[in-house]
Scaffold this active site. Structure first.
Site, PDB file in Angstrom:
ATOM      1  N   GLY A   1       0.852  -1.357  -0.042  1.00 54.75           N
ATOM      2  CA  GLY A   1      -0.052   0.119  -0.022  1.00 54.75           C
ATOM      3  C   GLY A   1       0.750   1.128   0.064  1.00 54.75           C
TER       4      GLY A   1
ATOM      5  N   GLU B   1       1.963  -7.639  -2.236  1.00 48.93           N
ATOM      6  CA  GLU B   1       1.036  -8.432  -1.571  1.00 48.93           C
ATOM      7  C   GLU B   1       0.744  -9.886  -1.887  1.00 48.93           C
ATOM      8  OE1 GLU B   1      -0.630  -4.071  -1.945  1.00 48.93           O
ATOM      9  OE2 GLU B   1       0.811  -5.333  -3.139  1.00 48.93           O
TER      10      GLU B   1
END
Length: 297
Positions: free
Chosen positions: A143, A167
């Site tokens: 993020g 991720e």
């Protein structure tokens, strides 16, 4: 169609100016995870968002996201903001991505709501009226990189900045816009490679791929990327603010459509610029061979 585009691309109401402020001006701000600093003197017009959550390497937790959304909402209405820089107050880190410790305590439904909120945050950054610059002097993972991708420009320390959409290494999918913004930045095939592998890149490698605009050698203070981002902001400051803002709108909206529609979007933006005082001042300054004095109107 053109009428609908004109309505969609209309400039917001005039920003309401606020008194200049700095991080040190309000002692209570020192305890906030997001701090806002408006620079003064020759740098007036540059505002910085300082991410300061050292206990979690600036991870995107609930408080962090709430404070960042609050800051963006206030700054959108601030006419003094000509360039917005995102930087870190934690040495060696830009943003480590999602706060997985918080996320472990959430139900599946709560995770879905929070990720949707993160996506909304990145959209707010991308839609910010003034140019935005990410100064990455350290890790920008998951993020954290998605936050940087939402900015208009990115500057990284060549060796000490490490970035990647990691991720998939955690059994996750980039959910804050990374699967959409990375291919628009690098192209589909390269974006797929980086997301499928979870590969991490140095600042120098990221520049070679076109992921960042500039990669600079790190200094002893660990803030070389910030200084380069500030120099870049100083180049933007003298330009006509409305023209810069409309240029951002034309590029962002135009790259999402076919070229004919993009030309129409450019025409609508140009038409909005014609009656501004800044355009007349720019023409007068050129004619009189003097620096322009833009006022953002």
């Amino acid at each position: 169609m053109l009428r609908a585009l004109t309505s969609a691309l209309r400039l917001p109401s005039p920003w309401r100016p606020r008194e200049a402020r700095g991080c040190a001006a309000n002692p209570a701000a020192a305890n906030r995870e997001i701090q806002v600093c408006a620079l003064a003197g020759p740098d007036q017009g540059i505002t910085e968002i300082l991410m300061n959550r050292p206990s979690a390497c600036n991870a995107l937790g609930n408080v962090f996201v709430s404070e960042l959304l609050e800051a963006l909402a206030q700054l959108r209405e601030d006419r003094q903001v000509r360039v917005l820089i995102f930087r870190s107050g934690v040495k060696g880190v830009f943003c480590a991505g999602a706060d997985l410790k918080e996320r472990e305590q959430m139900s599946e439904a709560e995770v879905g709501v929070f990720v949707q909120r993160l996506r909304g945050l990145m959209n707010e950054i991308a839609a910010f009226p003034a140019p935005t610059i990410a100064a990455m002097d350290g890790f920008a993972l998951g993020g954290g990189l998605e936050l940087a991708l939402a900015c208009d420009l990115r500057v990284a320390a060549a060796s000490s900045a490490v970035m990647g959409l990691i991720e998939t290494t955690r059994g996750l999918l980039p959910g804050a816009g990374g699967t959409q913004r990375l291919p628009r930045c690098l192209g589909v095939a390269l974006a797929k490679e980086l997301i499928f592998t979870g590969r991490r890149l140095s600042g120098a490698q990221a520049q070679a791929l076109g992921l960042v605009n500039h990669a600079v050698a790190q200094n002893e203070e660990g803030n070389a990327a910030y200084h380069r981002a500030r120099a870049l902001a100083q180049e933007i400051l003298p330009q006509a603010p409305i023209a810069v803002q409309l240029g951002k709108v034309a590029i962002d909206r135009g790259t999402e459509v076919d070229i004919a529609s993009g030309m129409a979007i450019e025409g609508i933006c140009y038409a909005q610029n014609i009656p501004t005082r800044d355009r007349l001042e720019g023409m007068a300054a050129f004619r009189e061979k003097r620096p322009p004095r833009f006022v953002g109107e």
